[in-house]
Design a protein around this motif. Sequence first.
Motif, short mmCIF file in Angstrom:
data_model
loop_
_atom_site.label_atom_id
_atom_site.label_comp_id
_atom_site.label_asym_id
_atom_site.label_seq_id
_atom_site.Cartn_x
_atom_site.Cartn_y
_atom_site.Cartn_z
N LEU A 163 80.22 75.74 16.28
CA LEU A 163 79.62 74.75 17.19
C LEU A 163 79.82 73.37 16.59
CD1 LEU A 163 77.87 73.83 19.55
CD2 LEU A 163 75.85 74.54 18.27
N LEU A 164 80.60 72.54 17.25
CA LEU A 164 80.86 71.18 16.76
C LEU A 164 80.17 70.19 17.67
CD1 LEU A 164 84.64 71.73 16.00
CD2 LEU A 164 82.88 71.24 14.29
N LYS A 165 79.27 69.40 17.10
CA LYS A 165 78.47 68.48 17.90
C LYS A 165 78.83 67.03 17.58
CE LYS A 165 74.44 70.01 16.42
NZ LYS A 165 73.03 70.44 16.26
N TRP B 290 75.30 67.31 13.04
CA TRP B 290 75.81 66.29 13.94
C TRP B 290 76.90 65.47 13.27
CZ3 TRP B 290 75.57 65.73 18.91
CH2 TRP B 290 74.53 66.33 19.62
N TYR B 291 77.90 65.08 14.06
CA TYR B 291 78.89 64.11 13.61
C TYR B 291 78.84 62.92 14.54
CZ TYR B 291 80.51 68.02 10.82
OH TYR B 291 80.56 69.05 9.93
N ILE B 292 78.47 61.78 14.00
CA ILE B 292 78.37 60.57 14.81
C ILE B 292 79.71 59.85 14.75
CG2 ILE B 292 77.16 58.38 15.10
CD1 ILE B 292 74.71 59.80 13.86
N ILE B 293 80.26 59.60 15.94
CA ILE B 293 81.60 59.03 16.01
C ILE B 293 81.50 57.56 16.39
CG2 ILE B 293 83.82 59.17 17.24
CD1 ILE B 293 83.19 61.60 15.45
N ASP B 294 82.12 56.73 15.57
CA ASP B 294 82.21 55.30 15.87
C ASP B 294 83.23 55.15 17.00
OD1 ASP B 294 82.62 52.63 15.99
OD2 ASP B 294 83.23 52.39 13.90
N ALA B 295 82.74 54.86 18.23
CA ALA B 295 83.61 54.92 19.40
C ALA B 295 84.07 53.55 19.89
CB ALA B 295 82.91 55.68 20.52
N GLN C 237 88.67 60.35 14.38
CA GLN C 237 87.47 60.92 13.76
C GLN C 237 87.16 62.30 14.32
OE1 GLN C 237 84.06 57.84 13.51
NE2 GLN C 237 85.63 56.81 14.71
N VAL C 238 87.26 62.42 15.64
CA VAL C 238 86.98 63.71 16.28
C VAL C 238 87.99 64.76 15.83
CG1 VAL C 238 86.96 64.93 18.48
CG2 VAL C 238 85.82 62.72 18.29
N GLN D 9 78.69 65.15 7.56
CA GLN D 9 79.09 63.75 7.65
C GLN D 9 78.30 62.94 6.63
OE1 GLN D 9 78.07 61.78 11.41
NE2 GLN D 9 79.99 60.66 11.34
N ASN D 10 78.94 61.97 6.02
CA ASN D 10 78.25 61.12 5.05
C ASN D 10 77.14 60.32 5.72
OD1 ASN D 10 77.72 59.45 2.72
ND2 ASN D 10 78.82 57.86 3.84
N VAL D 11 75.95 60.34 5.15
CA VAL D 11 74.84 59.55 5.70
C VAL D 11 74.46 58.39 4.79
CG1 VAL D 11 73.85 61.51 6.95
CG2 VAL D 11 73.04 61.01 4.65
N PHE D 12 75.19 58.22 3.68
CA PHE D 12 74.81 57.19 2.72
C PHE D 12 75.68 55.94 2.89
CE2 PHE D 12 73.90 61.36 0.81
CZ PHE D 12 72.53 61.24 0.70
N PRO D 13 75.07 54.75 2.74
CA PRO D 13 75.83 53.52 2.89
C PRO D 13 76.87 53.39 1.78
CG PRO D 13 73.60 53.06 2.11
CD PRO D 13 73.64 54.51 2.45
N LEU D 14 78.11 53.09 2.16
CA LEU D 14 79.19 53.02 1.18
C LEU D 14 79.63 51.58 0.97
CD1 LEU D 14 81.39 56.01 2.45
CD2 LEU D 14 79.87 55.99 0.47
#
Lengths: 490, 490
Positions: A146-148, A207-212, A221-222, B245-250
């Motif tokens: 499951l990829l979110k 979760w993977y948040i994508i900079d869109a 990224q996806v 996914q990385n959650v830390f500020p880089l």
Amino acid sequence: MLKNWNPEEIPPKEEIKERLDKARARLYKLQMEIKEHKVPVLVLFEGWGASGKGSTIGKIIKNIDPRFFKVATMSAPTEEELRRPFLYRYMKQIPEAGKFTFLDSGWMEETTKDCLEKELSGEDYTKRIESIKRFERQLTDNGYLLLKFFMQIDHKEQTARMERLLQEKDTEWRVGGFDKWQNEHYKKCCKVFDRYLTDTNTSTSPWYIIDALDKKWAELQVLETMVSGIEVAMQNSAHSVPLLQNVFPLVKVPKLKDIELADKTIEDDEYKVELKRLQKKLGILHNRLYRKRVPVIITYEGWDAAGKGGNIKRITEALDPRGFEVHPIASPEPHEKARHYLWRFWTRLPKDGHIAIFDRTWYGRVMVERLEGFCSENDWRRAYNEMNEFEKELSDWGAVIIKFWVQIDKDTQLARFTDRQNNPEKQWKITDEDWRNREKWDLYEVAVNEMLQKTSTTYAPWHILESVDKKYARIKALKIVIEEIEKVLD
Amino acid sequence: MLKNWNPEEIPPKEEIKERLDKARARLYKLQMEIKEHKVPVLVLFEGWGASGKGSTIGKIIKNIDPRFFKVATMSAPTEEELRRPFLYRYMKQIPEAGKFTFLDSGWMEETTKDCLEKELSGEDYTKRIESIKRFERQLTDNGYLLLKFFMQIDHKEQTARMERLLQEKDTEWRVGGFDKWQNEHYKKCCKVFDRYLTDTNTSTSPWYIIDALDKKWAELQVLETMVSGIEVAMQNSAHSVPLLQNVFPLVKVPKLKDIELADKTIEDDEYKVELKRLQKKLGILHNRLYRKRVPVIITYEGWDAAGKGGNIKRITEALDPRGFEVHPIASPEPHEKARHYLWRFWTRLPKDGHIAIFDRTWYGRVMVERLEGFCSENDWRRAYNEMNEFEKELSDWGAVIIKFWVQIDKDTQLARFTDRQNNPEKQWKITDEDWRNREKWDLYEVAVNEMLQKTSTTYAPWHILESVDKKYARIKALKIVIEEIEKVLD
């Protein structure tokens, strides 16, 4: 801005191009491995209106053979879907083993929308989140990948995109009423999204948040996350997961050997009178159920030749044929076997106000599948909890759940088998398999006892039908059905 | 009563006895399989005072060979432990592969106690829970079996047990001050326990609540859960987990090839003056650090012959020997290899007010271990996040983290290698392995670039030391150390 999200800097165009080529080629190859390893992949795209969910899906699928994927755009639920449990329409869409399903928004959008429209808060929200986490865990526990993805754009960008879309006649329609509302209440939405993302971020389906902001960068990224997710999934074959402690209240059920059968009989005259009286009553209740839109699920399990068929018939005789359905459950078809084992039951759920009767059920998992080795030990041991969770979902939806175990002794079965064998008209009812199953009576008894003990919840308890005298069992079944329905109608 | 807990009815004595025999025999056998499969098992016992944590552990270990387990009773942290991060004393206790550790209460008791004593709430509580969840996930992701038991008794039972213990001189001491407080504030404790159990109940390390009213029944529940947990773990070999996914500020770090080396030099005279000045300054800061109890962690990575040793020497020359330690990191010893790869670094953490200098570090995971195949691909890919999490833990604790990459070019390395080879006094510094590593320069460069990019967080950024001119690098290092320490002292 979302909490716990730290977007990478957008790489130079050249680099994006190079990495895109690589990721596309890799995904193209991986689709064959997915097929070979029989991994089902569910890719969920959530995110802001105008963030490019649809167009990104459009680009991703260019790398996959059309036979291997399906795209489902989940707009607002239809009238038919609203009459079923919340998760029904998502469960319906899950891919079969070796294939992809892409969902253009899903249970996150529906849930956060419900929050924003104030229909969902407090306890109800907590319950919804629990149910979503169970759903996702059941998928990954059963081998789903499951990829979110959450497609993120900021307020300024969203405003600009919407203005551009609204300027053209051809694209105007793509901005819906909720999108506009979202844009006007960006901050408020952000808070609700943030909370949802935090609440449902688990290690097995993170979760993977994508900079869109940039379309090519979003696609990259996806793609790269998909490739990495698939590669990890490929490394695992038949993974076992921890068995969870039961959290549902249970009621006590006797062991099969302690069930008294001898005195459970009824006189012919009394049977006829009672049958008529109870069926009439049930018919009236069925109408009330229909008007009150209460769904009812009646399930039958029991020994071969215990009298399930005749018992079901006495129930259905009393019902309006437009308001019920009987589902005889045999071994799963290939397209059913290729999905989560509860899929074929989810898709057979009744609409509210309707009655569904299952002649054999999901409990096959912990009986025949357990004993014949059709699933792994971890699979069937985990299943008790999965079924309690499934029935909890149904019960929370408002369903009346009535589960029957039709009980006879070994001698009675032998007598009925012999009778069937010797009677040309009944011979179709007896097969070699029935005789083979009979030889495993003791093993089945252990499995049935464990099942009764572990899945008799207060909201979906097992009822025993003593069926050496089939008439007795029929009257008892009718009485229980009536009683359970009356409880919920009062 | 705890939420989401539905105790089973206690079975008849006969049945308990029978099942106990079976479970004990099974556990006895499983200890050998655990050993063979090299699974480390951490069993955590939490629960009410007087619920029988210790005595249950006592019974369980009777089935395990003394060479294969360790019991640790975690009372209140010592003065020494309080000067280290919260998780330090628990990480120290984790078992090696193939062995058991039983913890008589652990991070739950410490956390809930902190809550009850009002020291921990709001944001701080959330942070603690996050850190605990990361710790537990890191263990299970790295192949640990983590079994978490909560021993439950109700208020009445606790009161009765305590009274019994207090009546006898021999047992009086077993009821501590906190136990009494707990008993007087049972309801309040229940609420805090409940919240903690819910917040930390994950699918990879779920909670098992044990009905501890009857001692034999409690033992049976624990034994059966252990057996089932171990059996599930045995079924999985080298399981891969999703990459988060990385959650830390880089912060951005240049690629190695873009680092200008040629002009990074210093004149001899200037070097001498600066060295003296900076070392003096650092010495003063060291005293202030000590008084303010700020821990400092300085780490060195870099090419062979880049000049790490000499650089470290110029730092330590300035320090009070009672307040620092240098840890040269070679390949792990067998007892280190048998544990979580970060264990040998956790156990080497400085006390607050002290400075620890690591000559090579945990980043070996994504360099040598990656390139030599000493860990799986999933292991090293996951490690970037694990290290960011580890350093976040250190940073939240209050540590100053200074990470150096000592950079030279390939030609400089060759010159220094040749010099070492030709100089009898320096020959010990050059080995065949150095030459072999040199051949893999390009592969290392890819790995180093990825490491720098993915683990340069705002709270623990990488600093590049251009070291073709070693003197330049030493001065730069001293300046950075001083600057970073001053930031935190101001």
